[in-house]
Design an enzyme around this catalytic site. Structure first.
Site, PDB file in Angstrom:
ATOM      1  N   ARG A  87       0.823  -1.202   0.000  1.00 13.99           N
ATOM      2  CA  ARG A  87       0.000   0.000   0.000  1.00 13.99           C
ATOM      3  C   ARG A  87       0.863   1.261   0.000  1.00 13.99           C
ATOM      4  O   ARG A  87       0.499   2.287  -0.556  1.00 13.99           O
ATOM      5  CB  ARG A  87      -0.909  -0.033   1.231  1.00 13.99           C
ATOM      6  N   ASP A 100      -9.818   5.950  -5.672  1.00 15.15           N
ATOM      7  CA  ASP A 100     -10.187   5.654  -4.298  1.00 15.15           C
ATOM      8  C   ASP A 100     -10.029   4.168  -4.022  1.00 15.15           C
ATOM      9  O   ASP A 100     -10.896   3.529  -3.434  1.00 15.15           O
ATOM     10  CB  ASP A 100     -11.642   6.084  -4.061  1.00 15.15           C
ATOM     11  N   SER A 102     -18.943   7.247   9.161  1.00  9.32           N
ATOM     12  CA  SER A 102     -18.788   6.793   7.776  1.00  9.32           C
ATOM     13  C   SER A 102     -18.519   5.298   7.730  1.00  9.32           C
ATOM     14  O   SER A 102     -19.104   4.571   6.921  1.00  9.32           O
ATOM     15  CB  SER A 102     -17.656   7.564   7.089  1.00  9.32           C
ATOM     16  N   ASP A 106     -20.234  14.183   7.283  1.00 10.83           N
ATOM     17  CA  ASP A 106     -19.441  15.309   6.780  1.00 10.83           C
ATOM     18  C   ASP A 106     -19.021  16.287   7.878  1.00 10.83           C
ATOM     19  O   ASP A 106     -18.449  17.330   7.580  1.00 10.83           O
ATOM     20  CB  ASP A 106     -20.240  16.088   5.727  1.00 10.83           C
TER      21      ASP A 106
END
Length: 397
Positions: free
Chosen positions: A90, A174, A258, A284
């Site tokens: 990663r 993403d 989230s 948010d």
């Protein structure tokens, strides 16, 4: 939300875009002047394709490895096993995609075109204060951003190929194995905020990130230091409803709304349900109250305009959708991937919180009716959350 070293964006998936592996590629003969000119053209093409900013970075992310490993060791990724599956690949782009020499990092703003930069945050705050409103993260109200970015990045790759001939590349939008924020920071697009998202001086954080891993030795941009412009501000930590930003630059996904509403597949921990309020897909808050988002920009694209009243619907309205309606209405939406069962789970929590906040029988009756209609749902997960929600009537706020 956008991906970061500390917490991945909602809907993180391993990208499947093709890689063009090329031996003895024509671009191998490009000199420094030609590469510099190409980098300039790539940034111009990016703007033409709707990207707000393009930056170029090398592949050295060694500085990020210790933080990533510590976050994983602490279990902050919850049950997102894919976060650990690739190991340190990663943080090593050249191992993830052999032959990679540079990463073209792209920013795409996602506030809808008709957003008023001066008032949108206040309007979102007002909606969050309405217990009956179903609050969906701004980024998820329109078309699935994976598709938008993937298509635009592929077009950028095609333009590069038309200019220099075949070259090796891979598109990421993403995607799970990529440290998007660290790469974007190296590419000079912004810096990591204390909420772990990338921040830009001229665009806040209301944008997506995507990447092209390429085998072309383009000149790199100047990186920004982490937290360079956050100073002593702790607003994102202070407003997080569940305390998920456990320290500056670290999010514990197990506490994050989230994660709970998107990535988590099981029951939402009871201790966190009341804190979720009316947030039914994403959250948010850390962005709404970040001072830098007064500079957030509307997108030049129409793709992110709200669909299916996701910017205005009530909890009861969305809870009434059948599974076929959910699948049909959210076709082409990032939300669709959580499935109808988790959609109802999330909405049941919101309805329970609204029921607790209801001031009188006139306000309580429609909420109770909506929940009762799902009390015998085939899913044990849904039934559990509906039962909890109904039990909130009469509980002190």
């Amino acid at each position: 939300m956008k991906a970061s070293v500390i917490f991945p964006a909602p809907a993180a998936q391993v990208e499947t875009s093709s890689t063009s592996g090329v031996a003895d590629a024509p671009h191998a003969s490009l000199d420094a002047a030609a590469l510099a000119a190409l980098a300039t053209r790539i940034k111009t093409w990016g703007r033409e394709l709707g990207f707000g900013r393009i930056g170029i970075a090398d592949t050295d992310l060694e500085h990020a490895e210790a933080g990533l490993q510590a976050w994983l060791d602490a279990g902050c990724h919850g049950d997102m096993d894919y976060m650990a599956n690739h190991g340190m690949k990663r943080a090593r782009p050249a191992e993830l995609v052999p032959g990679t020499l540079r990463v073209i990092s792209a920013r795409m703003d996602y506030l809808p075109q008709d957003t008023d930069p001066a008032t949108w945050r206040a309007q979102e705050d007002v909606r969050q204060q309405d217990p009956n409103a179903a609050v969906v993260s701004v980024y998820a109200r329109g078309r699935d951003y994976h598709k938008v970015l993937r298509s635009r990045l592929q077009q950028l790759a095609d333009r590069i190929s038309a200019e220099i001939g075949p070259f090796g590349y891979r598109v990421f939008t993403d995607s799970a194995p990529v440290l998007e924020v660290a790469l974007a920071q190296k590419a000079g697009i912004g810096w990591r905020g204390k909420h772990t998202l990338l921040l830009s001086r001229d665009a806040g954080s209301m944008f997506f990130l995507g990447e092209l891993f390429v085998d072309v030795p383009l000149p790199v941009d100047v990186s920004l230091d982490a937290g360079e412009f956050c100073g002593q501000c702790r607003r994102c930590q202070e407003v997080c409803p569940t305390g998920a930003i456990v320290s500056p630059y670290r999010v514990d996904a197990r506490l994050c709304v989230s994660y709970l509403t998107i990535e988590h597949k099981g029951a939402i921990p009871e201790a966190l349900r009341a804190k979720m309020g009316n947030r039914v897909y994403g959250c948010d808050d850390c962005q709404l109250f970040c001072p830098w988002n007064k500079f957030a920009r509307p997108s030049p694209l129409t793709d992110f305009a709200p669909r299916n009243r996701l910017d205005a619907a009530s909890l009861a309205e969305l809870f009434a959708w059948t599974e076929s309606e959910f699948l049909e209405r959210l076709s082409g939406s990032a939300i669709r991937r959580i499935g109808h069962e988790r959609w109802l789970r999330n909405l049941a929590v919101g309805l329970g919180n609204a029921l607790r906040a209801a001031a009188d029988e006139t306000a309580r009756a429609p909420l109770r009716a909506a929940l009762t209609a799902r009390a015998d749902h085939p899913s044990a997960l849904v039934r559990e959350h509906v039962a909890w929600a109904l039990a909130q009537e009469g509980v002190s706020p």
